[in-house]
Write a protein that holds these residues in place. Structure first.
Motif, PDB file in Angstrom:
ATOM      1  N   LEU A 103       0.927  -1.325   0.062  1.00 43.10           N
ATOM      2  CA  LEU A 103      -0.173  -0.153  -0.012  1.00 43.10           C
ATOM      3  C   LEU A 103       0.804   1.218   0.044  1.00 43.10           C
ATOM      4  O   LEU A 103       1.621   1.652   0.950  1.00 43.10           O
ATOM      5  CB  LEU A 103      -0.983   0.215   1.342  1.00 43.10           C
ATOM      6  CG  LEU A 103      -2.296  -0.634   1.041  1.00 43.10           C
ATOM      7  CD1 LEU A 103      -2.982  -0.584   2.630  1.00 43.10           C
ATOM      8  CD2 LEU A 103      -3.150   0.022   0.161  1.00 43.10           C
TER       9      LEU A 103
ATOM     10  N   TRP B 174      -3.145   3.532  -2.272  1.00 46.75           N
ATOM     11  CA  TRP B 174      -3.146   2.745  -3.608  1.00 46.75           C
ATOM     12  C   TRP B 174      -2.631   1.364  -3.528  1.00 46.75           C
ATOM     13  O   TRP B 174      -1.479   1.197  -2.982  1.00 46.75           O
ATOM     14  CB  TRP B 174      -2.630   3.348  -4.638  1.00 46.75           C
ATOM     15  CG  TRP B 174      -3.325   4.800  -5.082  1.00 46.75           C
ATOM     16  CD1 TRP B 174      -4.170   5.094  -5.553  1.00 46.75           C
ATOM     17  CD2 TRP B 174      -2.618   6.022  -4.305  1.00 46.75           C
ATOM     18  NE1 TRP B 174      -4.706   6.394  -5.583  1.00 46.75           N
ATOM     19  CE2 TRP B 174      -3.712   6.976  -4.769  1.00 46.75           C
ATOM     20  CE3 TRP B 174      -1.615   6.168  -3.602  1.00 46.75           C
ATOM     21  CZ2 TRP B 174      -3.514   8.379  -4.410  1.00 46.75           C
ATOM     22  CZ3 TRP B 174      -1.635   7.737  -3.130  1.00 46.75           C
ATOM     23  CH2 TRP B 174      -2.485   8.935  -3.361  1.00 46.75           C
ATOM     24  N   LYS B 175      -3.325   0.519  -3.501  1.00 43.62           N
ATOM     25  CA  LYS B 175      -2.579  -0.987  -3.572  1.00 43.62           C
ATOM     26  C   LYS B 175      -2.043  -1.484  -4.946  1.00 43.62           C
ATOM     27  O   LYS B 175      -2.619  -1.422  -6.025  1.00 43.62           O
ATOM     28  CB  LYS B 175      -4.004  -1.979  -3.262  1.00 43.62           C
ATOM     29  CG  LYS B 175      -4.703  -1.814  -1.983  1.00 43.62           C
ATOM     30  CD  LYS B 175      -5.769  -2.748  -2.037  1.00 43.62           C
ATOM     31  CE  LYS B 175      -6.121  -2.670  -0.556  1.00 43.62           C
ATOM     32  NZ  LYS B 175      -7.914  -3.144  -0.216  1.00 43.62           N
TER      33      LYS B 175
ATOM     34  N   TRP C 256      -1.376  -2.798 -10.022  1.00 43.60           N
ATOM     35  CA  TRP C 256      -2.002  -1.741  -9.395  1.00 43.60           C
ATOM     36  C   TRP C 256      -3.455  -2.186  -9.406  1.00 43.60           C
ATOM     37  O   TRP C 256      -4.071  -2.564 -10.442  1.00 43.60           O
ATOM     38  CB  TRP C 256      -1.973  -0.252 -10.018  1.00 43.60           C
ATOM     39  CG  TRP C 256      -0.426   0.127  -9.643  1.00 43.60           C
ATOM     40  CD1 TRP C 256       0.623   0.082 -10.732  1.00 43.60           C
ATOM     41  CD2 TRP C 256       0.027   0.791  -8.602  1.00 43.60           C
ATOM     42  NE1 TRP C 256       1.520   0.812 -10.237  1.00 43.60           N
ATOM     43  CE2 TRP C 256       1.629   1.092  -8.853  1.00 43.60           C
ATOM     44  CE3 TRP C 256      -0.575   0.938  -7.162  1.00 43.60           C
ATOM     45  CZ2 TRP C 256       2.230   1.734  -7.892  1.00 43.60           C
ATOM     46  CZ3 TRP C 256       0.198   1.588  -6.353  1.00 43.60           C
ATOM     47  CH2 TRP C 256       1.489   2.115  -6.751  1.00 43.60           C
ATOM     48  N   VAL C 257      -4.439  -2.208  -8.232  1.00 46.18           N
ATOM     49  CA  VAL C 257      -5.429  -2.409  -8.243  1.00 46.18           C
ATOM     50  C   VAL C 257      -6.395  -1.339  -8.857  1.00 46.18           C
ATOM     51  O   VAL C 257      -6.169  -0.319  -8.386  1.00 46.18           O
ATOM     52  CB  VAL C 257      -5.713  -2.795  -6.471  1.00 46.18           C
ATOM     53  CG1 VAL C 257      -7.441  -3.144  -6.519  1.00 46.18           C
ATOM     54  CG2 VAL C 257      -5.039  -4.117  -6.041  1.00 46.18           C
ATOM     55  N   ASP C 258      -7.443  -1.565  -9.462  1.00 44.04           N
ATOM     56  CA  ASP C 258      -8.320  -0.637  -9.795  1.00 44.04           C
ATOM     57  C   ASP C 258      -9.569  -0.496  -8.738  1.00 44.04           C
ATOM     58  O   ASP C 258      -9.774  -1.166  -7.863  1.00 44.04           O
ATOM     59  CB  ASP C 258      -9.135  -0.915 -11.151  1.00 44.04           C
ATOM     60  CG  ASP C 258      -8.390  -1.298 -12.363  1.00 44.04           C
ATOM     61  OD1 ASP C 258      -7.186  -0.382 -12.595  1.00 44.04           O
ATOM     62  OD2 ASP C 258      -8.377  -2.319 -13.132  1.00 44.04           O
ATOM     63  N   ALA C 259      -9.850   0.834  -8.706  1.00 42.79           N
ATOM     64  CA  ALA C 259     -11.063   1.286  -7.661  1.00 42.79           C
ATOM     65  C   ALA C 259     -12.237   0.453  -8.184  1.00 42.79           C
ATOM     66  O   ALA C 259     -12.243   0.266  -9.507  1.00 42.79           O
ATOM     67  CB  ALA C 259     -11.196   2.719  -7.706  1.00 42.79           C
TER      68      ALA C 259
ATOM     69  N   ALA D 173       1.055   6.020  -7.311  1.00 49.71           N
ATOM     70  CA  ALA D 173       0.454   4.922  -8.027  1.00 49.71           C
ATOM     71  C   ALA D 173       1.182   4.754  -9.489  1.00 49.71           C
ATOM     72  O   ALA D 173       2.102   5.116  -9.979  1.00 49.71           O
ATOM     73  CB  ALA D 173      -1.131   4.812  -7.979  1.00 49.71           C
ATOM     74  N   TRP D 174       0.258   4.348 -10.402  1.00 49.80           N
ATOM     75  CA  TRP D 174       0.755   3.976 -11.813  1.00 49.80           C
ATOM     76  C   TRP D 174       1.073   5.526 -12.502  1.00 49.80           C
ATOM     77  O   TRP D 174       1.793   5.402 -13.467  1.00 49.80           O
ATOM     78  CB  TRP D 174      -0.144   2.991 -12.568  1.00 49.80           C
ATOM     79  CG  TRP D 174      -1.622   3.461 -12.858  1.00 49.80           C
ATOM     80  CD1 TRP D 174      -2.458   2.837 -11.869  1.00 49.80           C
ATOM     81  CD2 TRP D 174      -2.223   4.633 -13.456  1.00 49.80           C
ATOM     82  NE1 TRP D 174      -3.902   3.504 -11.911  1.00 49.80           N
ATOM     83  CE2 TRP D 174      -3.739   4.332 -13.038  1.00 49.80           C
ATOM     84  CE3 TRP D 174      -1.911   5.457 -14.333  1.00 49.80           C
ATOM     85  CZ2 TRP D 174      -4.676   5.340 -13.634  1.00 49.80           C
ATOM     86  CZ3 TRP D 174      -2.679   6.136 -14.921  1.00 49.80           C
ATOM     87  CH2 TRP D 174      -4.324   6.299 -14.531  1.00 49.80           C
TER      88      TRP D 174
ATOM     89  N   PRO E 144      -4.605   7.905  -9.280  1.00 49.63           N
ATOM     90  CA  PRO E 144      -5.715   7.278  -9.720  1.00 49.63           C
ATOM     91  C   PRO E 144      -6.900   7.185  -8.622  1.00 49.63           C
ATOM     92  O   PRO E 144      -6.387   7.655  -7.376  1.00 49.63           O
ATOM     93  CB  PRO E 144      -5.352   5.988 -10.241  1.00 49.63           C
ATOM     94  CG  PRO E 144      -4.068   5.684  -9.387  1.00 49.63           C
ATOM     95  CD  PRO E 144      -3.411   7.328  -8.984  1.00 49.63           C
ATOM     96  N   PRO E 145      -8.045   6.960  -8.782  1.00 53.35           N
ATOM     97  CA  PRO E 145      -8.863   6.566  -7.654  1.00 53.35           C
ATOM     98  C   PRO E 145      -8.320   5.792  -6.522  1.00 53.35           C
ATOM     99  O   PRO E 145      -7.616   4.924  -6.808  1.00 53.35           O
ATOM    100  CB  PRO E 145     -10.061   5.903  -8.393  1.00 53.35           C
ATOM    101  CG  PRO E 145     -10.030   6.184  -9.814  1.00 53.35           C
ATOM    102  CD  PRO E 145      -8.456   6.414 -10.153  1.00 53.35           C
ATOM    103  N   VAL E 146      -8.669   6.201  -5.420  1.00 52.30           N
ATOM    104  CA  VAL E 146      -7.984   5.475  -4.182  1.00 52.30           C
ATOM    105  C   VAL E 146      -8.723   4.188  -4.141  1.00 52.30           C
ATOM    106  O   VAL E 146      -9.573   3.732  -4.600  1.00 52.30           O
ATOM    107  CB  VAL E 146      -8.224   6.336  -2.983  1.00 52.30           C
ATOM    108  CG1 VAL E 146      -7.512   7.896  -3.022  1.00 52.30           C
ATOM    109  CG2 VAL E 146      -9.529   6.286  -2.712  1.00 52.30           C
ATOM    110  N   THR E 147      -7.530   3.287  -3.452  1.00 52.19           N
ATOM    111  CA  THR E 147      -7.857   1.759  -3.192  1.00 52.19           C
ATOM    112  C   THR E 147      -7.331   1.306  -2.002  1.00 52.19           C
ATOM    113  O   THR E 147      -6.758   0.274  -1.732  1.00 52.19           O
ATOM    114  CB  THR E 147      -7.274   0.884  -4.387  1.00 52.19           C
ATOM    115  OG1 THR E 147      -5.795   1.017  -4.526  1.00 52.19           O
ATOM    116  CG2 THR E 147      -8.033   1.132  -5.635  1.00 52.19           C
ATOM    117  N   GLY E 148      -7.423   1.901  -1.122  1.00 53.02           N
ATOM    118  CA  GLY E 148      -7.089   1.815   0.367  1.00 53.02           C
ATOM    119  C   GLY E 148      -8.279   0.703   1.159  1.00 53.02           C
ATOM    120  O   GLY E 148      -9.266   0.306   0.561  1.00 53.02           O
TER     121      GLY E 148
END
Lengths: 158, 84
Positions: free
Chosen positions: A50, A123-124, A135-138, B8-9, B79-83
């Protein structure tokens, strides 16, 4: 009210005990712990990392927590969110709310996790067995979960 | 100079996590910044390819396309967050 962003694992029992210690007006304590899964859709995962935005992360978490305390009568609340590399089974995030009655504690707890998933800048990256990262998408379902709490978008602009 | 941060990316494409940039005169809003950045190189163009996937924070507050940006600002793109 308290917010912590840390690399280290957290001890659920110790965190919950500390949250309610000495306050016997508390009748209900609700908690949510997010854990690292070992799968993602069709992929087997070996770890997850993360990344976050230091400074803004704390600011957003504090704002979301303040919003929960405005909406519900809480005696105590806590958000602990980890960053860095974690393996399946490890706790990523802990949200806990304490109140005189269960309804406020349970609702505030769900509000916090729903909101932080769409607002806190984390971000994961998922790592598969071969060590490759992705990278994980939302998820749109996360936005829907947050939206059902109505207006009160803790920071409005997006 | 404005301080630009990429997470992120986006960072993978821009090749940098952080940079100090002199904003050209025509860049005074978030939307204008997003329109200008791709001209800085192929990595930036790639990072900003899909505007729907870009979130912007100015001085650590979520910002809309019409919000102002200027010298001294900390502007983060992600990018949109992913926590959680």
């Amino acid at each position: 009210m308290s917010v912590r962003v840390q690399r280290e694992p957290f001890d659920l029992g110790a965190e919950l005990a500390a949250l309610t210690e000495g306050n016997h007006a508390i009748g209900g304590l609700a908690s949510f712990v997010g854990l690292v899964r070992d799968f993602s859709e069709d992929t087997q995962l070996s770890a997850m990392t993360l990344e976050h935005y230091p400074g803004m992360t704390e600011k957003m978490l504090e704002r979301i927590e303040a919003e929960a305390n405005q909406r519900w009568q809480l005696d105590a609340s806590l958000i602990v969110h980890r960053y860095g590399r974690m393996e399946p089974g490890e706790g990523i995030v802990l949200v806990a709310c304490a109140s005189a009655h269960r309804q406020a504690a349970l609702e505030a707890c769900q509000f916090l996790i729903d909101w932080l998933k769409t607002k806190a800048p984390f971000w994961k990256v998922e790592e598969d067995d071969a060590g490759a990262g992705r990278w994980v998408d939302a998820r749109e379902s996360d936005d829907a979960a947050a939206a059902r709490w109505g207006r009160a978008d803790p920071d409005a602009a997006e | 100079m404005a301080r630009l941060l990429y997470f992120a990316w986006l960072k993978t494409h821009t090749g940098t996590a952080e940079e100090e940039v002199t904003l050209p005169g025509e860049v005074t809003t978030v939307g204008e910044l997003l329109a200008w950045l791709p001209s800085r190189g192929p990595g930036y163009a790639r990072a900003l390819e899909d505007p729907k996937l870009i979130r912007v924070a100015v001085n650590q507050e979520y910002a809309r396309p019409g919000d102002p940006v200027g010298p001294g600002d900390e502007i983060a793109l992600f990018p949109p967050v992913t926590g959680g």
